[in-house]
Design an enzyme around this catalytic site. Structure first.
Site, PDB file in Angstrom:
ATOM      1  N   ALA A  73     -21.273  58.904   8.302  1.00 30.48           N
ATOM      2  CA  ALA A  73     -22.134  57.787   8.141  1.00 30.48           C
ATOM      3  C   ALA A  73     -21.934  56.956   9.484  1.00 30.48           C
ATOM      4  O   ALA A  73     -22.927  56.427   9.889  1.00 30.48           O
ATOM      5  CB  ALA A  73     -21.820  57.036   6.967  1.00 30.48           C
ATOM      6  N   THR A  74     -20.657  56.860  10.211  1.00 27.52           N
ATOM      7  CA  THR A  74     -20.787  55.990  11.380  1.00 27.52           C
ATOM      8  C   THR A  74     -21.466  56.810  12.402  1.00 27.52           C
ATOM      9  O   THR A  74     -22.472  55.922  13.176  1.00 27.52           O
ATOM     10  CB  THR A  74     -19.309  55.977  12.000  1.00 27.52           C
ATOM     11  OG1 THR A  74     -18.316  55.402  10.899  1.00 27.52           O
ATOM     12  CG2 THR A  74     -19.142  55.435  13.337  1.00 27.52           C
ATOM     13  N   ASN A 156     -19.158  47.886   1.180  1.00 24.87           N
ATOM     14  CA  ASN A 156     -18.023  48.831   1.152  1.00 24.87           C
ATOM     15  C   ASN A 156     -16.886  48.071   0.663  1.00 24.87           C
ATOM     16  O   ASN A 156     -15.803  48.642   0.362  1.00 24.87           O
ATOM     17  CB  ASN A 156     -17.734  49.688   2.408  1.00 24.87           C
ATOM     18  CG  ASN A 156     -17.340  48.582   3.615  1.00 24.87           C
ATOM     19  OD1 ASN A 156     -18.243  47.761   3.765  1.00 24.87           O
ATOM     20  ND2 ASN A 156     -16.337  48.582   4.246  1.00 24.87           N
ATOM     21  N   GLN A 184     -21.775  54.009   0.382  1.00 26.42           N
ATOM     22  CA  GLN A 184     -21.200  53.620  -0.737  1.00 26.42           C
ATOM     23  C   GLN A 184     -22.182  53.957  -1.975  1.00 26.42           C
ATOM     24  O   GLN A 184     -21.789  53.643  -3.240  1.00 26.42           O
ATOM     25  CB  GLN A 184     -20.594  52.474  -0.663  1.00 26.42           C
ATOM     26  CG  GLN A 184     -19.460  52.138   0.256  1.00 26.42           C
ATOM     27  CD  GLN A 184     -18.191  53.076  -0.195  1.00 26.42           C
ATOM     28  OE1 GLN A 184     -18.078  53.389  -1.327  1.00 26.42           O
ATOM     29  NE2 GLN A 184     -17.364  52.981   0.883  1.00 26.42           N
ATOM     30  N   SER A 204     -22.750  59.945   4.017  1.00 21.86           N
ATOM     31  CA  SER A 204     -21.620  60.684   4.309  1.00 21.86           C
ATOM     32  C   SER A 204     -21.119  61.234   3.113  1.00 21.86           C
ATOM     33  O   SER A 204     -21.082  60.843   2.021  1.00 21.86           O
ATOM     34  CB  SER A 204     -20.441  59.307   4.708  1.00 21.86           C
ATOM     35  OG  SER A 204     -19.415  59.953   5.074  1.00 21.86           O
ATOM     36  N   HIS A 206     -17.702  62.547   2.561  1.00 19.11           N
ATOM     37  CA  HIS A 206     -16.430  61.895   2.080  1.00 19.11           C
ATOM     38  C   HIS A 206     -16.385  60.931   1.186  1.00 19.11           C
ATOM     39  O   HIS A 206     -15.084  60.647   0.517  1.00 19.11           O
ATOM     40  CB  HIS A 206     -15.503  62.017   3.022  1.00 19.11           C
ATOM     41  CG  HIS A 206     -15.538  60.840   3.950  1.00 19.11           C
ATOM     42  ND1 HIS A 206     -14.411  59.776   3.557  1.00 19.11           N
ATOM     43  CD2 HIS A 206     -16.237  60.234   5.030  1.00 19.11           C
ATOM     44  CE1 HIS A 206     -14.679  58.693   4.561  1.00 19.11           C
ATOM     45  NE2 HIS A 206     -15.642  59.097   5.302  1.00 19.11           N
ATOM     46  N   THR A 242     -23.701  73.354  17.699  1.00 20.12           N
ATOM     47  CA  THR A 242     -23.759  74.381  16.477  1.00 20.12           C
ATOM     48  C   THR A 242     -23.494  73.499  15.140  1.00 20.12           C
ATOM     49  O   THR A 242     -22.370  72.756  14.970  1.00 20.12           O
ATOM     50  CB  THR A 242     -22.450  75.468  16.706  1.00 20.12           C
ATOM     51  OG1 THR A 242     -22.950  75.894  18.021  1.00 20.12           O
ATOM     52  CG2 THR A 242     -22.796  76.515  15.726  1.00 20.12           C
ATOM     53  N   CYS A 324     -12.123  51.276   7.805  1.00 18.53           N
ATOM     54  CA  CYS A 324     -12.801  51.809   8.991  1.00 18.53           C
ATOM     55  C   CYS A 324     -12.533  50.988  10.283  1.00 18.53           C
ATOM     56  O   CYS A 324     -12.945  51.165  11.431  1.00 18.53           O
ATOM     57  CB  CYS A 324     -14.266  52.119   8.758  1.00 18.53           C
ATOM     58  SG  CYS A 324     -14.608  53.476   7.777  1.00 18.53           S
TER      59      CYS A 324
END
Length: 405
Positions: A73-74, A156, A184, A204, A206, A242, A324
């Site tokens: 997401a960053t 978040n 989130q 994102s 994760h 790639t 983060c």
């Protein structure tokens, strides 16, 4: 005994169904080829990528989105904000202003700040004490020179859900674009209607029991972006390199298994259990809204020094602000909500998830209760508050409404 993990807002464990799928793809007998290659193995890889793209569109409830795979997401936030700023600069567009809420993730705030290098004016909008951006505040800032409004759908740190249905029509009417940081939000909201109001959405894997290192920026076909990475021209030239097929397939699988209604209700029940334990401890301030996301509860502990609290809880997997951000001071989110520095610094973010149990809540809260009780026992400020010589408001000079647990 396994220590409780209550930091799902920082990152989540990978769902076994996701890791099992990825394991079948990564070996020599798997689907590992470059999806840009024009041979059977490459076409098989491309089919996996296409299937994950379809899953993204299904998750957002809108087939009109295009997808750029990113590292998370960053990067997606940066591509949305800086990619748009560079595109506007190149064509000399008259819209040169961006609006962001003061409670945005550091990735959004830092990217917006960097957009000034491309001639953008960035206005940071204040939020109410409950963490929401009011329609009145947004309306006062909108004008024909605004190119983009960037908002976290779910914050978040506090779990506050922005009222996108109330804000989006104003943004659309002004001609500006709406970017939603939805990292989130995946699996946390009852429906996907808010995504349909957006022009760009950052995701994102994760944050929803998928693998780290993969995310996506979803955008409308009429949004013009300039690339941040250059190379072989993959992904319509917007992000060369790639494609990591196993990671992309893993993200698609994670989106297939997002938390359902029953799981969200289970997490809400765990959140209530946590809230009750904080109430039993007493003198705890809650930061957020009752109708926020079910997996986050942010609490401040009056009468306790923030540094001492963090040290006392150093063996407990909870959050102190955003994972983060490297900043060790008070949370910028809580400060934007009107919390004074001392109270913001003495705050903990508890975040739950798919594998959190009642035992995790009880064990964690026993640790928190012991730590806070011990620290308060040697706190002159807490003694004065206990004796009625101070309220939380007077002790901390609070001017905004506080909700006690």
């Amino acid at each position: 005994m396994t220590r409780p993990y209550l930091d799902y807002a920082a990152t989540t464990p990978v769902d076994p169904r996701v890791s099992a799928l990825m394991a079948t793809l990564e070996g020599p007998d798997g689907v590992f080829a470059n999806p840009s290659s024009d041979h059977p193995a490459g076409r098989a890889a491309a089919q996996r990528v296409a299937a994950a793209e379809s899953q993204v569109r299904e998750t957002l409830g809108d087939p009109g989105f295009r997808t750029v795979w990113t590292s998370g997401a960053t990067e997606a936030d940066n591509l949305a904000i800086l990619g748009l700023a560079r595109a506007l600069s190149k064509r000399g567009d008259a819209r040169r202003r961006m609006l962001v809420a003061a409670t945005e993730h550091s990735a959004v705030l830092a990217a917006a700040s960097a957009a000034r290098e491309y001639g953008m004016q960035v206005d940071t909008l204040p939020v109410a004490a409950d963490g929401r951006l009011s329609p009145q505040t947004l309306a006062a800032a909108l004008d024909t020179d605004v190119a983009l409004v960037s908002l976290a759908l779910v914050n978040n740190e506090t779990g506050v859900i922005q009222d996108v249905p109330a804000l989006a029509p104003m943004i659309r009417k002004s001609g500006a674009r709406l970017h939603l940081d939805a990292a989130q939000a995946l699996g946390r909201l009852p429906d996907a209607s808010a995504y349909g109001d957006a022009d760009l959405v950052s995701l994102s894997a994760h944050k929803c029991c998928g693998p780290k290192g993969i995310g996506a920026l979803c955008y409308r076909p009429d949004v013009r972006l300039a690339p941040l990475l250059h190379g072989g021209g993959q992904q319509a030239g917007l992000r060369s390199g790639t494609l990591p097929v196993a990671l992309i397939a893993g993200m698609g699988e994670a989106l297939r298994h997002l938390d359902d209604v029953a799981e969200r209700q289970r997490q809400r029940a765990l959140q209530r259990r946590l809230r009750q334990a904080l109430h039993d401890l007493g003198g705890v301030v809650l930061n957020g809204r009752d109708d926020g996301a079910p997996h986050i509860l942010n609490a401040s502990f009056p009468g306790v020094h923030g540094g001492a609290l963090r040290a006392a809880l150093s063996d407990l997997s909870v959050g102190f602000g955003s994972a983060c951000s490297r900043r060790d001071g008070p949370s910028h989110v809580l400060r934007a909500m009107g919390r004074p520095d001392a109270l913001a610094y003495a705050s903990v973010r508890f975040s739950l998830g798919r594998f959190t149990t009642e035992a995790d809540i009880d064990t964690a809260m026993a640790t928190v209760t012991d730590a806070v009780t011990t620290l308060r026992s040697v706190s002159p400020l807490w003694r004065e508050m206990s004796e009625g010589r101070h309220t939380v408001d007077s002790a901390y000079g609070v001017t905004t409404a506080l909700e006690m647990a």
